[in-house]
Design a protein around this motif. Structure first.
Motif, PDB file in Angstrom:
ATOM      1  N   ASN B 255       0.840  -1.198   0.000  1.00  0.00           N
ATOM      2  CA  ASN B 255       0.000   0.000   0.000  1.00  0.00           C
ATOM      3  C   ASN B 255       0.879   1.253   0.000  1.00  0.00           C
ATOM      4  OD1 ASN B 255       0.675   0.729   2.782  1.00  0.00           O
ATOM      5  ND2 ASN B 255      -0.645  -0.979   3.395  1.00  0.00           N
ATOM      6  N   ASP B 256       0.226   2.398  -0.162  1.00  0.00           N
ATOM      7  CA  ASP B 256       0.965   3.641  -0.346  1.00  0.00           C
ATOM      8  C   ASP B 256       1.741   4.052   0.908  1.00  0.00           C
ATOM      9  OD1 ASP B 256      -0.179   3.613  -2.828  1.00  0.00           O
ATOM     10  OD2 ASP B 256      -1.746   5.056  -2.327  1.00  0.00           O
ATOM     11  N   LYS B 261       7.241   4.606   3.484  1.00  0.00           N
ATOM     12  CA  LYS B 261       8.263   4.146   4.435  1.00  0.00           C
ATOM     13  C   LYS B 261       9.479   3.584   3.711  1.00  0.00           C
ATOM     14  CE  LYS B 261       5.321   2.710   8.329  1.00  0.00           C
ATOM     15  NZ  LYS B 261       4.996   1.580   9.227  1.00  0.00           N
ATOM     16  N   LEU B 262       9.228   2.831   2.639  1.00  0.00           N
ATOM     17  CA  LEU B 262      10.338   2.269   1.869  1.00  0.00           C
ATOM     18  C   LEU B 262      11.211   3.385   1.302  1.00  0.00           C
ATOM     19  CD1 LEU B 262      11.874   0.006   0.311  1.00  0.00           C
ATOM     20  CD2 LEU B 262      10.158   0.230  -1.494  1.00  0.00           C
ATOM     21  N   ALA B 272       8.255   8.850  -3.568  1.00  0.00           N
ATOM     22  CA  ALA B 272       6.851   8.664  -3.185  1.00  0.00           C
ATOM     23  C   ALA B 272       5.975   9.831  -3.624  1.00  0.00           C
ATOM     24  CB  ALA B 272       6.749   8.464  -1.673  1.00  0.00           C
ATOM     25  N   GLN B 273       6.637  10.965  -3.964  1.00  0.00           N
ATOM     26  CA  GLN B 273       5.865  12.137  -4.391  1.00  0.00           C
ATOM     27  C   GLN B 273       5.611  12.149  -5.901  1.00  0.00           C
ATOM     28  OE1 GLN B 273       4.754  13.817  -1.836  1.00  0.00           O
ATOM     29  NE2 GLN B 273       6.046  12.515  -0.553  1.00  0.00           N
ATOM     30  N   ALA B 312      14.091  -2.067  10.578  1.00  0.00           N
ATOM     31  CA  ALA B 312      13.889  -0.906  11.450  1.00  0.00           C
ATOM     32  C   ALA B 312      12.753  -0.026  10.926  1.00  0.00           C
ATOM     33  CB  ALA B 312      15.183  -0.097  11.551  1.00  0.00           C
ATOM     34  N   ALA B 313      12.609   0.035   9.599  1.00  0.00           N
ATOM     35  CA  ALA B 313      11.577   0.883   9.006  1.00  0.00           C
ATOM     36  C   ALA B 313      10.203   0.217   8.951  1.00  0.00           C
ATOM     37  CB  ALA B 313      12.004   1.284   7.595  1.00  0.00           C
TER      38      ALA B 313
END
Lengths: 386, 386
Positions: B255-256, B261-262, B272-273, B312-313
């Protein structure tokens, strides 16, 4: 046939379904297909994530539709006190709770096994997670692709000598859904004896390990690292896909008697007499030479012609079907394995049927369409709203 | 923990097991692992065919050993009057009969559902066959490879643009064994209500259709023929295996929010933008470009380094394990998924454990070794010999 006999086997079982995406919904689809009442609890903010996964038909997800038939839907906010009371009233009368949050999420929500078991001692509480409720990776998130890779299945799938390949279906999720169904039913059977519900803990990674039973045993026995083999069976020969004059045919010969029949059917009876092809171990050792022999002869006729010859000879075989060929196959149709459900603006979607067939119940002809988000709210609140 | 709670869930259930090779023995292994008593009936002329399938340890088949633990064995000739009487006495008290002969063989042997149901009305009678007890292909023989090919699974597995590949485990057999286990347990649950046994009819091909649920729905929704995609997910991006500095890592972002996070974890929040990567459909359309972006960054560190960063993420990920890596994995070990059984001249064979875990029962530590052919003859004849 009496009404009683015609009833689906899980009639009377109620499942409260907190699952999303695939592993859990596949499990609860199995339970619903076999007659359980499945109440799907969805988050009010869009519902099951898979409603947003394509392809879409008139804006409705075919991914979601494929695995959510025969279920009811209500949107509940599990952090809202009133909605939690609705859920609790459902749990008070339900037989099974299924969830597939990451391990630890249910505890954070206040729904621990210990607490629910104390209050609803007959409730079976099943969890499906990437890595299970115990062990060092228990808090990690996972998806199908992750467990296919970590579980070794990708390392043994693909062309010989080539890159590893993902299995073309989400066997990481579906496998977990199947073992979860088995765990839930086991717990229900145990409850008949004890009167008590049970905690079922399914790890997607564990399920991949279970599917790897043969590569694990082979590795342990020989020390050899199992590799992708294309279409060849690792320890039985000839068990492979072969080129014909116009396509491909699979031939699956598991013992020496069948190998003799195959050689006779090909008009090459002498092959069965050769030392290098006389036994399973010998054929395994000489699989390259045997494939060359077989394809040299199979090139003389079409797949359909060889199908007829091998069928008459009683040699296990089959064509390689694409999905369109599968969906239109007369045997698949005769077995009721293609269902049509409604989707979008009155369209029909073809989906896979339930392969668990019972002699005394008809095929599930009256399949109910997948629910729209929250579609059963009023009726469910009347029943469980307090 | 009380003795009652610690009992395995299927304790008290007796299964008469006429199955051979893989699909049926996998099913009865599941039942035995969960506490059922499984009496394996083998032909006196060598027993289960899979005893002849390699690899071997001191002459014993690891293939057979992997899926026949926790069972008893007796050799009976189903055409011999005395041996048939022994079998009948077993059926008179058993809960389940499982067989995986070709459809029609049990009828030729005189063991029809109608007859056995009349005499032993509580007996669940489960059949696993290549194509089921009904339909035009019902008399055909089949094996795993045949149903993987006919069932469409090979057509969606393998490298993108390359040859179809067989799934590296016998999912045609194991899938049927799992659905058969579900069918048997459903029938046992129904029997609690009705007092009557049930006919369960499992077709290996049907089970492949069931596993193809997503390709079938995608084809129905779009008309596009599903193809092999290598390691990529068909409708979620990024859900793939990616090269790192020293190997491969799977990243599974559904999902978005996870995609954000990735990107943050990779130090590339700006991705992501971008419109082309902003939504699941957009990422699906631009999956080639996105993979290039991701691998350009992943090449900067090792798989182990990225594992630590992604863990961690909170981004789902995992290394691609080989079978040796899987068997030695600390989490797999902690979950009790690798069992040791005795084989050959006092050697140990590592085999996959049972992924159906129950909260109140310990791991199956006291696993019983696979039986030698006819090993329980004297005891079973004393019990059922009349």
């Amino acid at each position: 046939m009496s009404m009683e006999c015609a009833q689906l086997p899980l009639a009377g079982i109620t499942v409260v379904d907190l699952t999303r995406v695939l592993s859990g919904p596949y499990c609860t689809m199995m339970l619903a297909d076999m007659g359980a009442r499945v109440i799907k609890i969805e988050n009010p903010d869009g519902g099951d994530d898979s409603r947003q996964v394509g392809p879409f038909v008139d804006g409705e997800s075919a991914y979601f539709a494929s695995i959510n038939r025969n279920k009811e839907s209500i949107a509940l906010d599990l952090k809202d006190a009133g909605d939690r009371q609705v859920l609790e009233r459902m749990l008070a009368t339900a037989d099974v709770l299924v969830e597939n949050f990451r391990a630890g999420v249910m505890e954070k929500l206040g729904f621990t096994w210990e607490d629910l078991h104390a209050r609803y001692p007959r409730l079976v509480y099943a969890s499906i997670s990437g890595f299970g409720q115990t062990g060092p990776y228990r808090a990690r998130p996972a998806y199908d692709m992750v467990v296919q890779a970590m579980g070794g299945l990708m390392s043994v799938t693909g062309e010989a000598g080539g890159n590893p390949a993902r299995v073309g279906v989400s066997i990481g999720d579906i496998g977990a859904g199947l073992y979860a169904t088995i765990g839930i039913q086991s717990a229900l059977l145990k409850r008949v004896q004890t009167g008590l519900g049970e905690r079922v803990d399914i790890s997607m990674l564990d399920c991949q390990v279970a599917l790897l039973e043969n590569p694990i045993a082979r590795y342990s026995a020989t020390g050899g690292v199992p590799q992708p083999l294309g279409t060849r069976h690792p320890s039985i020969t000839p068990f492979d896909m072969f080129a014909t004059q116009d396509g491909f045919i699979v031939i699956a010969v598991g013992n020496d008697a069948l190998f003799g029949k195959l050689c006779d059917a090909l008009g090459r009876s002498e092959w069965a007499q050769e030392d290098r092809f006389a036994t399973v171990p010998a054929r395994n050792e000489h699989h390259v030479a045997l494939k060359a022999c077989l394809e040299s002869r199979l090139a003389d006729a079409t797949t359909a012609e060889w199908e007829a010859i091998l069928e008459a000879a009683g040699v296990p075989h089959g064509p390689m079907n694409t999905v369109p060929q599968l969906v239109s196959n007369p045997h698949v149709r005769a077995r009721g394995m293609i269902l049509e459900i409604g989707i979008g603006d009155g369209k029909a979607l073809q989906v896979a049927g339930n392969p668990v067939k019972f002699g005394s119940t008809e095929a599930l002809s009256g399949v109910r369409n997948p629910p729209s988000l929250d579609q059963d709210r009023d009726r469910l609140l009347a029943e469980f709203g307090g």
